[in-house]
Design a protein around this motif. Structure first.
Motif, PDB file in Angstrom:
ATOM      1  N   ILE A   1       0.866  -1.175   0.000  1.00  0.00           N
ATOM      2  CA  ILE A   1       0.000   0.000   0.000  1.00  0.00           C
ATOM      3  C   ILE A   1       0.902   1.224   0.000  1.00  0.00           C
ATOM      4  CG2 ILE A   1      -1.761   1.311   1.259  1.00  0.00           C
ATOM      5  CD1 ILE A   1      -2.721  -1.377   2.429  1.00  0.00           C
ATOM      6  N   GLY A   2       0.657   2.154  -0.921  1.00  0.00           N
ATOM      7  CA  GLY A   2       1.502   3.329  -1.048  1.00  0.00           C
ATOM      8  C   GLY A   2       0.699   4.616  -1.014  1.00  0.00           C
ATOM      9  N   MET A   3       1.363   5.697  -0.589  1.00  0.00           N
ATOM     10  CA  MET A   3       0.739   7.013  -0.535  1.00  0.00           C
ATOM     11  C   MET A   3       1.719   8.061  -1.054  1.00  0.00           C
ATOM     12  SD  MET A   3      -2.005   8.829   0.477  1.00  0.00           S
ATOM     13  CE  MET A   3      -2.860   7.811   1.704  1.00  0.00           C
ATOM     14  N   ILE A   4       1.262   8.871  -2.003  1.00  0.00           N
ATOM     15  CA  ILE A   4       2.014  10.040  -2.429  1.00  0.00           C
ATOM     16  C   ILE A   4       1.515  11.205  -1.592  1.00  0.00           C
ATOM     17  CG2 ILE A   4       2.671  11.525  -4.350  1.00  0.00           C
ATOM     18  CD1 ILE A   4       3.533   8.569  -4.622  1.00  0.00           C
ATOM     19  N   THR A   5       2.393  11.756  -0.771  1.00  0.00           N
ATOM     20  CA  THR A   5       1.977  12.799   0.157  1.00  0.00           C
ATOM     21  C   THR A   5       2.928  13.981   0.077  1.00  0.00           C
ATOM     22  OG1 THR A   5       1.336  13.226   2.454  1.00  0.00           O
ATOM     23  CG2 THR A   5       3.203  11.728   2.109  1.00  0.00           C
ATOM     24  N   LYS A   6       2.842  14.873   1.029  1.00  0.00           N
ATOM     25  CA  LYS A   6       3.672  16.072   1.078  1.00  0.00           C
ATOM     26  C   LYS A   6       4.343  16.148   2.445  1.00  0.00           C
ATOM     27  CE  LYS A   6       2.999  18.939  -1.818  1.00  0.00           C
ATOM     28  NZ  LYS A   6       3.612  19.168  -3.151  1.00  0.00           N
ATOM     29  N   LYS A   7       5.481  16.857   2.505  1.00  0.00           N
ATOM     30  CA  LYS A   7       6.132  17.043   3.799  1.00  0.00           C
ATOM     31  C   LYS A   7       5.223  17.784   4.773  1.00  0.00           C
ATOM     32  CE  LYS A   7      10.960  16.811   2.362  1.00  0.00           C
ATOM     33  NZ  LYS A   7      12.271  17.515   2.294  1.00  0.00           N
TER      34      LYS A   7
END
Length: 205
Positions: free
Chosen positions: A109-115
């Protein structure tokens, strides 16, 4: 063997590029429809065609409405609805997808997120709802890590920044992390729920 990827397009501005990378690196990429009611139909289709899902990919919604600086008046009902929609849709998608993920080779399971999703790293003084939703998805990832890691699931939380260099999101999603079953449990990066940037620096929660 190609990897089967299911992506939830959730208002993340970078997912198109990430999906393009995955498709060019031996992945078959499916994208969920916008409406929850259509998830079952797509999962049935994937189950019949592929028999599994290797990677379930999300992206934080970067288009959540701005709601002003801290200390100013805001519509808390609207914020609650927006944050709840984000959290519930991701949770429901994970739950619906688990049977096919359990048959996958990666079980990832992956997530593209932000700092800025990091509570301790964020320096913004506005857009409370956006940060609440992003931080909430980090916590949801941690809860599912605790639940699913014993089954062999792996997790990738990646902070994407424009023109940052280093390892791309797609590359990180497909890469293996340090794991040796003969080593102590805590010595393996796969046995930790970590968030990293493109230079593999760990971002504090």
């Amino acid at each position: 063997m190609r990897k089967i990827v299911l992506c939830m397009d959730n208002g993340n501005l970078s997912l198109r590029e990430v999906k393009s990378y995955l498709a060019s690196h031996n992945c078959k990429v499916y994208t969920l429809p916008e409406r929850d009611k259509d998830i079952k139909a797509m999962l049935t289709e994937i189950g019949q065609k592929e028999g599994r899902i290797d990677l379930l990919l999300f992206g934080v919604n970067e288009q959540i409405s701005e709601d002003g600086a801290v200390g100013t008046a805001r519509d808390y009902e609207m914020l609650l609805e927006s944050v709840g929609e984000q959290m519930n849709r991701v949770r429901n998608t994970i739950e619906e997808t688990l049977p096919l993920l359990r048959k996958g080779n990666l079980k990832r399971i992956g997530m593209i997120t932000k700092k800025e999703s990091s509570i301790s790293n964020c320096r913004d003084d506005c857009n409370y709802g956006r940060h609440m939703a992003w931080a909430g998805l980090n916590m949801m990832g941690k809860l599912y890590f605790n639940l699913l890691r014993p089954e062999g699931f792996t997790f990738r939380w990646y902070c994407l920044e424009e023109n940052a260099g280093g390892m791309s999101a797609g590359e990180y999603l497909l890469s293996g992390l340090c794991y040796d079953s003969n080593e102590p449990y805590c010595h393996s990066d796969e046995n930790r729920f970590v968030m990293r940037d493109s230079h593999l620096r760990e971002i504090p929660w």
